[in-house]
Design a protein around this motif. Structure first.
Motif, mmCIF file in Angstrom:
data_model
loop_
_atom_site.group_PDB
_atom_site.id
_atom_site.type_symbol
_atom_site.label_atom_id
_atom_site.label_comp_id
_atom_site.label_asym_id
_atom_site.label_seq_id
_atom_site.Cartn_x
_atom_site.Cartn_y
_atom_site.Cartn_z
ATOM 1 N N VAL A 1 27.988 37.697 41.113
ATOM 2 C CA VAL A 1 27.681 36.314 40.745
ATOM 3 C C VAL A 1 26.173 36.162 40.734
ATOM 4 O O VAL A 1 25.505 36.514 41.718
ATOM 5 C CB VAL A 1 28.318 35.323 41.734
ATOM 6 C CG1 VAL A 1 27.964 33.896 41.337
ATOM 7 C CG2 VAL A 1 29.830 35.513 41.783
ATOM 8 N N ARG B 1 27.426 39.888 45.602
ATOM 9 C CA ARG B 1 28.673 40.612 45.407
ATOM 10 C C ARG B 1 29.246 40.983 46.786
ATOM 11 O O ARG B 1 28.495 41.266 47.726
ATOM 12 C CB ARG B 1 28.442 41.880 44.593
ATOM 13 C CG ARG B 1 29.747 42.544 44.108
ATOM 14 C CD ARG B 1 29.475 43.953 43.615
ATOM 15 N NE ARG B 1 28.496 44.049 42.558
ATOM 16 C CZ ARG B 1 28.787 44.121 41.254
ATOM 17 N NH1 ARG B 1 30.067 44.063 40.866
ATOM 18 N NH2 ARG B 1 27.837 44.228 40.359
ATOM 19 N N THR C 1 36.538 38.898 45.466
ATOM 20 C CA THR C 1 35.709 38.105 44.562
ATOM 21 C C THR C 1 35.164 36.908 45.319
ATOM 22 O O THR C 1 35.902 36.199 46.008
ATOM 23 C CB THR C 1 36.526 37.620 43.363
ATOM 24 O OG1 THR C 1 37.037 38.748 42.663
ATOM 25 C CG2 THR C 1 35.684 36.787 42.430
ATOM 26 N N ASP D 1 32.530 30.139 44.550
ATOM 27 C CA ASP D 1 31.284 29.411 44.330
ATOM 28 C C ASP D 1 30.749 28.853 45.638
ATOM 29 O O ASP D 1 29.526 28.804 45.858
ATOM 30 C CB ASP D 1 31.512 28.277 43.339
ATOM 31 C CG ASP D 1 31.649 28.785 41.910
ATOM 32 O OD1 ASP D 1 31.236 29.954 41.671
ATOM 33 O OD2 ASP D 1 32.139 28.050 41.045
#
Length: 792
Positions: free
Chosen positions: A701, A758, A763, A766
């Motif tokens: 991200v 990361r 994953t 946000d």
């Protein structure tokens, strides 16, 4: 034992005197024979020509000749039809003013065997008619071209080689017979010798010859000089060269009338003293050059070349002949400094026989009396204030000879070899020999030298060939060697060329670089006997050598350079201590970034080209914690385009563009980038093992932030604070934009950073990214005073 040229060459080569070539020397003419003029009558169609009947013993030929000394009954060289003579001429049958001529009567000059053009060459009356002129005048010879190693100065003469041949073959050695009929007047009554520097000139002898007549040398002397590559000048100068080649002792002849006060003074030159040598070049001398002077002025550079102000001229009538011994180190230094590599200097700097100077002076004086018609004044002036040290009573053990050579040389054979070489061998009660070499063997000073002499004449082919027994162990390089090898691989792969410059630089180098008075690079280690002033101290930086190399290449038209050097630096220690040594690596980059091609038009290198190469180098060496800091730039680097390099907080080198002022002073245009790194510091920081982590299957991200910071603030200040946190989720942070244009406050710039996050096992959400990212941005703002663009 009689040996032909090829067999002799083989024996000399096997004895350590390598014969490079065996050539046949002969005249530059063919089909020229001894002939006799039977009759001479005037040419009916020319006042200055003669019609001659000439016989070669078999046939009588009509010859047209214009030489004024043409007369019946004399013998002269006849170039028959088809003969060739120097200049590329071929003799043809011809008609001259209506009269047939079937050949040509020749002069010395036309045959290339002498300078006489006054008439045809008159030959001795006892020569057989029809005999080839080259055989009649003994013009054919065999020349051996021998490579003499620097330690064998005794072989730089015909007698020196003859000594070796005599020892190899067992034949007796014959020296030139010297007999001088001296005049009643004593040489000491007309001249004197004063040596002011006996350490540089331990011995100087002088002979005086008066009443000489300057003229051409006889044919036999010209022939011998030309065979060894020397040009005939006149009888007196030729004699000095002839004796040098014959006995190995350089000589010099002065025109006595040009010696003011009629005496010789040997002294050192004064700093900046001018002198015009025989080659008509003015030389500005340094203070340590040994000079031969008369009562008021210098007349020769000792051991190298005479002066134009005392050369032998056509009307010279009185000669002062010099034969001396000069310290080899003095002649070597002066010869290199002045760039004068003469035959005399070549011998003096290797060491001549100090006891041979009188013999050479007597030999030359004898020839000057015989060939120049002069009288040798009584006595030789021999000024010998300081005895030249020579080796004596060198101990030699027979068992040591065989231990070293692996042979079984009998004692009688070993002693016989040494005696054949002119050495005195004395046996001791303990079985050891005491050997005294002749004074011309300046290379024999130790037992191992004597063993070498035995091996040479015993025969290297009699020394058994054996392989040394040694365990083959793997070579283990030191960490610094491994680092240096890796550096070479990386830099050569990047297109850089490695240099090996001298470790000596000019003592003015720190001044050129503008180094401060207390800079450690001003602690210069001075060389006690430098070859030149430009190489008088040991280097304290590699950059100056690279800059000089660049300047030479740019002047030669090669301006696109990528260079590097790995070398050692030397810093003077405290009084009585050895210098401090450090290994270093330096790079230089200048000119075009790419080859000059249409799709890369005139793209020049800059700071970031070399910075990128260094970053790749650090990665290859597995070095972490690299920091570039622009504080305290070097004085010879551009203040806005230079930095210092730190590894783990320790200073490790410098990087930057060379200051424009320095480039202008060395007459170089364009941008030049240099760096210098401490190889010891790099080696200490190199990791032998690399740590790896698995590649995450989950996406990264990214978050971009533009910070408003003062223009002078370096990006490393922001990046350093971010890396210090050790945040686990932060994979990397990098600069993606720098902007200082419109809508940016004066004195500020916009610095865009891209944060990549990361996690290895899942994953990121946000919320997780935003929490970490907000904290990192806040840390940057708090620690550096930066502002996030768009916030007030």
């Amino acid at each position: 034992m009689d040996l032909g040229p090829e067999a002799l060459a083989e024996r000399l080569t096997m004895a350590g005197l390598e014969v490079d070539a065996v050539t046949q020397a002969g005249p530059a003419f063919t089909n020229v024979v001894v002939a006799k003029i039977l009759a001479v009558k005037p040419h009916p169609g020319a006042d200055k020509l003669f019609l001659c009947d000439v016989t070669d013993g078999e046939t009588t030929w009509p010859i047209v000749c214009g030489a004024p000394n043409t007369r019946a009954g004399i013998l002269s060289p006849l170039a028959r039809v088809g003969a060739t003579i120097p200049g590329g001429y071929t003799i043809k049958s011809s008609v001259i003013r209506g009269e047939r001529s079937e050949g040509m009567l020749c002069s010395e000059e036309e045959l290339g065997i002498g300078p006489d053009t006054s008439g045809i060459l008159v030959l001795p009356e006892d020569l057989p008619l029809g005999l080839d002129l080259a055989d009649a005048l003994d013009l054919k010879d065999t020349v051996l071209d021998i490579s003499i190693t620097p330690n064998r100065a005794d072989c730089l003469s015909i007698v020196g080689i003859a000594r070796e041949v005599a020892a190899l073959t067992g034949r007796p050695l014959r020296y030139p017979e010297i007999r001088i009929a001296e005049a009643p007047r004593a040489a000491a009554d007309v001249t004197s010798v004063t040596i002011l520097d006996p350490d540089l000139c331990p011995r100087y002898t002088a002979r005086v010859i008066e009443g000489v007549t300057i003229g051409p040398s006889p044919r036999w002397m010209r022939q011998r000089l030309e065979a060894v590559g020397l040009r005939s000048i006149n009888n007196i100068v030729d004699i000095t060269n002839f004796v040098m080649m014959e006995l190995g002792q350089p000589l010099h002849a002065f025109d006595f009338r040009f010696l003011e006060e009629g005496r010789i003074v040997v002294r050192r030159s004064t700093e900046g003293e001018p002198f015009i040598s025989l080659d008509e070049k003015e030389r500005i001398l340094k203070a340590d050059t040994l000079m031969i002077c008369d009562g008021r002025k210098p007349v020769a550079i000792a051991g190298i070349m005479g002066g134009l102000n005392s050369e032998v001229k056509e009307d010279t009538a009185m000669i002062l002949l010099e034969s001396a011994y000069f310290a080899p180190s003095s002649i070597r230094r002066s010869s290199r400094t002045l760039g004068m590599g003469t035959d005399a200097a070549f011998r003096f700097e290797r060491g001549i026989d100090p006891e041979g100077v009188v013999r050479a002076a007597d030999r030359a004086a004898q020839l000057m009396a015989e060939l120049g018609g002069g009288q040798v004044l009584q006595g030789i002036i021999d000024c010998y204030p300081q005895t030249v040290p020579v080796a004596k009573d060198i101990p030699l053990r027979l068992e040591r000879i065989n231990d070293i050579l692996g042979t079984e040389v009998p004692a009688e054979a070993a002693a016989g070899i040494l005696k054949a070489l002119g050495m005195e061998v004395r046996g001791e009660a303990d079985g050891t020999w005491r050997v005294t070499p002749p004074t011309y063997r300046v290379d024999v000073t130790r037992e191992i030298d004597l063993i070498e002499e035995v091996a040479r004449l015993w025969g290297y082919d009699h020394v058994p060939t054996t392989l040394p027994s040694a365990a083959a162990a793997p070579v283990r390089k030191a960490p610094k060697e491994h680092a240096a090898d890796r550096i070479r691989e990386v830099l050569t792969g990047a297109g850089y060329t490695e240099l090996v410059n001298y470790s000596f630089i000019s003592q003015t180098a720190p001044d050129w670089l503008g180094l401060a008075v207390d800079d450690p690079r001003r602690r210069l280690v001075r060389i006690s006997n430098p070859l030149t002033e430009d190489q008088s101290v040991m280097q304290t930086t590699l950059i100056w050598g690279l800059i000089q190399t660049m300047a030479r290449n740019v002047r030669a038209g090669a301006g696109d350079l990528k260079l590097f050097e790995i070398g050692r630096l030397f810093f003077a220690g405290a009084a009585g201590e050895l210098p401090v040594e450090r290994d270093s690596i330096a790079c230089l980059l200048t000119g075009l970034r790419y080859d000059d091609q249409w799709h890369h038009p005139d793209v020049r290198v800059d700071f970031y080209d070399l910075k990128g190469v260094l970053e790749g180098l650090f990665r290859a060496l597995k070095i972490d914690g690299i920091r570039f800091d622009s504080a305290n730039p070097e004085p010879f680097l551009h203040p806005g385009r230079a930095c210092r390099i730190f590894v783990g907080g320790q200073a490790a080198g410098i990087l930057g563009e060379v200051h424009p002022d320095l480039l202008e002073r060395i007459d170089v245009k364009g941008r030049t980038v240099v760096c210098e790194l401490d190889l010891d510091a790099l080696t200490a920081a190199t990791r032998a093992v690399s740590a790896f982590r698995g590649v995450s299957r989950f996406p990264a991200v990214a978050r971009d932030v533009a910070f408003l910071v003062p223009r002078e603030l370096e990006s490393e200040a922001l990046l350093g604070h971010i890396r210090e946190t050790g945040e686990e989720l932060l994979e990397k942070v990098q600069i993606f934009d720098v902007y200082d244009g419109e809508r940016i406050e004066p004195g500020f710039k916009s610095l865009g950073l891209r944060f990549s996050y990361r996690k290895a096992d899942k994953t990121l959400t946000d919320e997780e990214v935003q929490q970490v990212h907000t904290a990192l941005v806040a840390r940057v703002v708090e620690r550096t005073g930066a502002r996030v663009r768009g916030e007030s």
